[in-house]
Scaffold this active site. Structure first.
Site, PDB file in Angstrom:
ATOM      1  N   ASP A 229       6.418  -0.492  -9.233  1.00  0.00           N
ATOM      2  CA  ASP A 229       6.084  -0.134 -10.614  1.00  0.00           C
ATOM      3  C   ASP A 229       7.245   0.630 -11.249  1.00  0.00           C
ATOM      4  O   ASP A 229       7.633   0.374 -12.396  1.00  0.00           O
ATOM      5  CB  ASP A 229       4.829   0.745 -10.674  1.00  0.00           C
ATOM      6  CG  ASP A 229       3.587   0.024 -10.171  1.00  0.00           C
ATOM      7  OD1 ASP A 229       3.570  -0.362  -8.989  1.00  0.00           O
ATOM      8  OD2 ASP A 229       2.633  -0.152 -10.961  1.00  0.00           O
TER       9      ASP A 229
ATOM     10  N   GLN B 206       7.199  -1.895  -0.706  1.00  0.00           N
ATOM     11  CA  GLN B 206       6.793  -2.914  -1.693  1.00  0.00           C
ATOM     12  C   GLN B 206       7.981  -3.826  -1.976  1.00  0.00           C
ATOM     13  O   GLN B 206       9.103  -3.534  -1.526  1.00  0.00           O
ATOM     14  CB  GLN B 206       6.302  -2.230  -2.983  1.00  0.00           C
ATOM     15  CG  GLN B 206       4.808  -1.950  -2.975  1.00  0.00           C
ATOM     16  CD  GLN B 206       4.278  -1.489  -4.317  1.00  0.00           C
ATOM     17  OE1 GLN B 206       4.961  -0.786  -5.045  1.00  0.00           O
ATOM     18  NE2 GLN B 206       3.042  -1.855  -4.637  1.00  0.00           N
TER      19      GLN B 206
ATOM     20  N   ASP C 293      -2.034  -7.635  -3.955  1.00  0.00           N
ATOM     21  CA  ASP C 293      -2.903  -7.172  -2.872  1.00  0.00           C
ATOM     22  C   ASP C 293      -3.921  -8.177  -2.334  1.00  0.00           C
ATOM     23  O   ASP C 293      -3.953  -8.467  -1.152  1.00  0.00           O
ATOM     24  CB  ASP C 293      -3.667  -5.924  -3.334  1.00  0.00           C
ATOM     25  CG  ASP C 293      -2.718  -4.811  -3.761  1.00  0.00           C
ATOM     26  OD1 ASP C 293      -1.495  -5.004  -3.732  1.00  0.00           O
ATOM     27  OD2 ASP C 293      -3.214  -3.742  -4.128  1.00  0.00           O
TER      28      ASP C 293
ATOM     29  N   GLU D  11      -3.666  -4.012 -17.478  1.00  0.00           N
ATOM     30  CA  GLU D  11      -3.076  -4.283 -16.164  1.00  0.00           C
ATOM     31  C   GLU D  11      -2.974  -5.796 -15.933  1.00  0.00           C
ATOM     32  O   GLU D  11      -1.977  -6.290 -15.420  1.00  0.00           O
ATOM     33  CB  GLU D  11      -3.948  -3.604 -15.102  1.00  0.00           C
ATOM     34  CG  GLU D  11      -3.395  -3.585 -13.704  1.00  0.00           C
ATOM     35  CD  GLU D  11      -4.346  -2.875 -12.735  1.00  0.00           C
ATOM     36  OE1 GLU D  11      -5.443  -2.442 -13.164  1.00  0.00           O
ATOM     37  OE2 GLU D  11      -3.995  -2.766 -11.543  1.00  0.00           O
TER      38      GLU D  11
HETATM   39  C1  2M8 Z   1      -2.087  -2.279  -6.962  1.00  0.00           C
HETATM   40  O1  2M8 Z   1      -2.083  -1.830  -5.616  1.00  0.00           O
HETATM   41  C2  2M8 Z   1      -2.648  -0.561  -5.218  1.00  0.00           C
HETATM   42  C3  2M8 Z   1      -2.264  -0.341  -3.762  1.00  0.00           C
HETATM   43  O2  2M8 Z   1      -0.871  -0.269  -3.645  1.00  0.00           O
HETATM   44  C4  2M8 Z   1      -4.145  -0.461  -5.362  1.00  0.00           C
HETATM   45  O3  2M8 Z   1      -4.820  -1.484  -5.599  1.00  0.00           O
HETATM   46  O4  2M8 Z   1      -4.683   0.650  -5.232  1.00  0.00           O
HETATM   47  C5  2M8 Z   1      -1.190  -3.543  -7.016  1.00  0.00           C
HETATM   48  O5  2M8 Z   1      -1.380  -4.238  -8.222  1.00  0.00           O
HETATM   49  C6  2M8 Z   1       0.276  -3.173  -6.812  1.00  0.00           C
HETATM   50  O6  2M8 Z   1       1.109  -4.275  -7.034  1.00  0.00           O
HETATM   51  C7  2M8 Z   1       0.703  -2.048  -7.761  1.00  0.00           C
HETATM   52  O7  2M8 Z   1       1.994  -1.630  -7.416  1.00  0.00           O
HETATM   53  C8  2M8 Z   1      -0.270  -0.856  -7.707  1.00  0.00           C
HETATM   54  C9  2M8 Z   1       0.015   0.176  -8.789  1.00  0.00           C
HETATM   55  O8  2M8 Z   1       0.115  -0.445 -10.062  1.00  0.00           O
HETATM   56  O9  2M8 Z   1      -1.618  -1.295  -7.871  1.00  0.00           O
END
Ligand code: 2M8
Length: 430
Positions: free
Chosen positions: A38, A110, A168, A397
């Site tokens: 991110d 990541q 994920d 998102e």
């Molecule tokens: C999402 O992942 C996190 C875990 O890392 C979660 O679901 O709690 C994913 O979309 C990942 O790609 C992204 O980096 C993160 C934060 O936006 O959220």
């Protein structure tokens, strides 16, 4: 406020609201810490607003780099109350591992998009000192991936948790994840927090979370050392997106090396080797794209996901492979902007996270790839499609490809940041 000016101001405001003094949280509600890829995407947007903040975003992340070179996937903010995000620092216990930074982190990584992002930031800000300071850290991260994560022995970096892919709950991992024991008791020891901020039907299932936690416990029990991954860890997968951005970042490091006075050739050679390994191990002509390899089973699940199109970033692909990928991208399976999963697949779910919705970051990567390939018409379709989604729905998102409605977290940082880059390209095409 509609139109480019309104979009620019609103995107800048999202990034201002999510800035916590030394980096940007992905979302104030769902993701209140620093996330690795991110921050790379956010820095690209910040470069258009405030060079110092763009540099700080990446510098802060790399301050949490481990002695072995890994850049953790989450850097926890000690001021965030326990329990606001799960799994928090108490689950990862990184402080018990030698060579970790003073701040608490996860032990995962990541997609290594940071070299690619740093070059784009530099092209915008022109600050050589920023590159001089970051270059050795980027090199150390790449060395970690090459030396510790080639579990399959074929020249690609493996992921050891779906969270490492960034995508994920993508169907790309379904087959490998099915082999991970899902003890129903695992989740009785924990409480999910994501469901307080997003509807359950848009998030991973409890069964997936049970497996995610089993994998965290497995890797943590190894002290996050990678030596025994091939023997003892139940999830080892080679992801096309992870390795495509790895190779693209190696090519970016070659450019950065020229700026900082280092040798570009080793980076070019590694990018070529990664491209060859991707072709040899993950290209699936029958699928018309690249697909993930389950290293333990030695098989490919075959799911057509957007990750399989991202090797378009690589200039070294044979022409016929590039043409096949372009045809798949432009086909009704994905549409432009691309969905995260094949629209024709039985499990396609237009609102469930990485199992169907349109995401800004992967489409931004595809947009860049199309521009670099001279595919201006397709690139423009991706760009205008993304801009119209955020204009109508806001900086969500992810987006329902059918209705255009926004889902997950609102005021989501990388959606805002990469929109700034898309808008800037309209003013000053490159
Ligand atoms: C999402 O992942 C996190 C875990 O890392 C979660 O679901 O709690 C994913 O979309 C990942 O790609 C992204 O980096 C993160 C934060 O936006 O959220």
């Amino acid at each position: 406020m509609n139109g480019p000016a309104g979009r620019w101001e609103r995107a800048s405001q999202v990034l201002a609201d999510n800035w916590v003094g030394s980096y940007t949280v992905p979302s104030r509600s769902l993701y209140p810490h620093q996330w690795s890829w991110d921050s790379a995407f956010v820095a690209i947007g910040l470069a258009h607003l405030d060079p110092a903040r763009a540099h700080r975003e990446l510098t802060t992340l790399f301050e949490a780099q481990w002695a072995d070179g890994r850049v953790p996937h989450i850097v926890f903010n000690p001021r965030v109350p326990p329990g606001q995000y799960f799994p928090g620092p108490e689950v990862w216990t990184s402080g018990e591992i030698p060579g970790t930074p003073p701040v608490q982190t996860t032990g995962l990584v990541q997609p290594p998009v940071h070299g690619y992002a740093a070059l784009r930031v530099y092209r915008c800000t022109g600050d050589r000192d920023f590159l001089v300071a970051l270059y050795p850290k980027l090199v150390a991260y790449h060395r970690y991936l090459a030396e510790h994560r080639d579990v399959g022995g074929g020249g690609l970096a493996a992921i050891v948790h779906p969270w490492e892919s960034g995508l994920d709950n993508s169907p790309a991992w379904d087959q490998a994840l099915a082999a991970v024991a899902a003890d129903p008791l695992v989740m009785s020891r924990y409480q999910r927090r994501d469901l307080q901020h997003a509807p359950a039907e848009e998030r991973p299932t409890d069964g997936e979370y049970a497996r995610y936690l089993t994998l965290v416990e497995s890797y943590r029990a190894m002290g996050y050392a990678d030596r025994a991954l091939g023997l003892d860890h139940p999830f080892v997968v080679e992801c096309p997106l992870f390795n495509a951005v790895f190779a693209a970042s190696e090519l970016a490091l070659a450019e950065i090396a020229l700026v900082v006075g280092a040798r570009p050739d080793p980076h070019r050679q590694r990018a070529a080797a990664l491209t060859e390994a991707l072709l040899a191990r993950l290209y699936d002509p029958a699928a018309g794209m690249f697909t993930a390899l389950d290293v333990r089973a030695g098989t490919r699940g075959g799911a057509r996901t957007v990750a399989g199109l991202t090797p378009l970033l690589l200039p070294g692909l044979p022409a016929r492979v590039g043409e096949t990928l372009l045809a798949s991208l432009a086909s009704a399976r994905f549409g432009l902007p691309a969905t995260s999963y094949d629209r024709a697949a039985p499990g396609f779910d237009r609102r469930r996270y990485w199992r169907g919705p349109v995401w800004v970051n992967v489409n931004w990567l595809l947009w860049r790839a199309l521009l670099d390939r001279g595919e201006r018409r397709l690139a423009d379709r991706v760009r205008t499609g993304l801009l119209s989604l955020v204009e109508r729905a806001g900086y969500y998102e992810y987006f329902d490809p059918l209705t255009g409605s926004g889902h997950g977290s609102g005021d989501f940082s990388w959606s805002a940041a990469l929109t700034l880059d898309l808008l800037a390209a309209g003013r000053d095409p490159d």
